[in-house]
Design an enzyme around this catalytic site. Structure first.
Site, short mmCIF file in Angstrom:
data_model
loop_
_atom_site.label_atom_id
_atom_site.label_comp_id
_atom_site.label_asym_id
_atom_site.label_seq_id
_atom_site.Cartn_x
_atom_site.Cartn_y
_atom_site.Cartn_z
N HIS A 136 -8.00 -4.36 -2.09
CA HIS A 136 -6.92 -3.80 -1.35
C HIS A 136 -6.33 -5.11 -0.88
O HIS A 136 -6.99 -5.16 0.36
CB HIS A 136 -7.14 -2.38 -0.91
CG HIS A 136 -5.95 -1.61 -0.76
ND1 HIS A 136 -5.41 -1.08 -1.82
CD2 HIS A 136 -5.74 -0.93 0.34
CE1 HIS A 136 -4.14 0.03 -1.24
NE2 HIS A 136 -4.83 -0.82 0.17
N ASP B 38 -10.06 -2.93 -6.11
CA ASP B 38 -9.46 -1.90 -5.29
C ASP B 38 -10.84 -0.97 -5.13
O ASP B 38 -10.84 -1.12 -6.57
CB ASP B 38 -8.09 -2.21 -5.29
CG ASP B 38 -7.80 -1.39 -4.26
OD1 ASP B 38 -8.28 -0.29 -3.73
OD2 ASP B 38 -6.62 -1.39 -4.35
N CYS C 202 0.69 -1.06 0.22
CA CYS C 202 -0.47 -0.61 0.05
C CYS C 202 0.57 1.18 -0.01
O CYS C 202 1.88 1.47 -1.16
CB CYS C 202 -0.54 -0.28 1.06
SG CYS C 202 -1.70 1.08 1.03
#
Length: 288
Positions: A257, A225, A168
């Site tokens: 995600h 995501d 991330c």
């Protein structure tokens, strides 16, 4: 400030598992990161046969804390930098270091927010993003990672075989570091943001540096995501192709995600395991 994609992945969907919370809430940032948590999916890698620990590196503007893990015997070992999620170096990130150490690497996870605050003290993700994450300059991150490489060279690491991986927030950093360090052999970016608004602290984003990569990057993304559209990942693939840069983008159709985060409901076993196998093959193929 642009919201980090991790925020969307952490909106609660069911009750917090109390046992899981009590088991994991001690590491910095981990309690916040595990809302909601699944104790059944969390992976733990022991340190048998490993040398693990913490250290600090003088940056000139403070002592950078790091967690490190490597095989207890042999060396020098190839080096992999492990770049945190927005929550800091919590137990999941440390576990990733141990997984890499089991594969023969010296893995180093630096606390890249240390000048700006402790993510473990926050019980609000928007506050964490505003008060810490948004204040971390990319230039500072690049410098701190360079210092980690220098530290590795003096502590059993073979920096001629240097890799980086991140998740991330750290996935975005992987792309930037691949454009920064000519000594890097390869990177693996897990669902790192590709586009964003330019600012003084974050002047460029991965899509802006695609033509400047000094090492091949494997980008691992989820089609579901909500923070990083699959179209952005496709655009990065085209940018790499147009620039003639080696790299690969993998988009998992059924993943969202944080699909590698085995301590959260976002975890998807099949894409996570496939991505981990791809990471190993990518590093080997590129000399890490």
């Amino acid at each position: 400030m642009q919201t980090d994609p991790d925020f969307n992945s952490l909106l609660p969907t069911h009750r917090l598992d109390r046992r899981g919370f009590l088991l994991t809430a001690t590491a910095a940032g981990f309690a916040l990161a595990t809302h909601p948590v699944s104790a059944q999916t969390m992976i733990h890698t022991d340190d048998t046969g490993l040398a693990t620990g913490t250290a600090s590196i003088d940056t000139g503007t403070g002592a950078l804390p790091i967690y490190h893990a490597a095989p207890a015997q042999g060396g020098p070992h190839p080096v992999v930098l492990v770049v945190q999620e927005i929550f800091g170096v919590h137990e999941h990130i440390r576990d990733v270091c141990r997984r890499l150490a089991k594969l023969g690497y010296l893995a180093i996870a630096p606390e890249l927010y240390f000048r700006h605050g402790d993510p473990g003290k926050y019980d609000s993700i928007p506050a964490l993003l505003k008060e810490i994450v948004s204040k971390v300059p990319d230039e500072q991150v690049m410098s701190d990672l360079d210092l980690c490489v220098a530290w590795a060279a003096g502590h059993g690491g073979n920096t001629a075989r240097l890799g980086i991986t991140g998740f991330c927030w750290g996935g975005r950093v992987v792309w930037l570091y691949a454009a920064h360090n000519p000594r890097l052999k390869a990177g693996v970016a897990w669902y790192g943001r590709i586009r964003g608004d330019a600012s003084g602290l974050n002047p460029r984003h991965p899509i802006d540096v695609a033509g400047e990569l000094k090492a091949p990057v494997l980008g691992l993304y989820g089609a579901q995501d909500q923070g990083i559209p699959a179209a952005d990942a496709e655009a990065m693939r085209e940018a790499l192709k147009a620039a003639g840069k080696p790299g690969e983008i993998v988009i998992y159709p059924d993943a969202g995600h944080a699909f590698h985060a085995d301590y959260r409901p976002s975890y998807r076993e099949a894409p996570a395991q496939d991505g981990w196998q791809r990471l190993q093959a990518w590093f080997k193929a590129n000399g890490v």
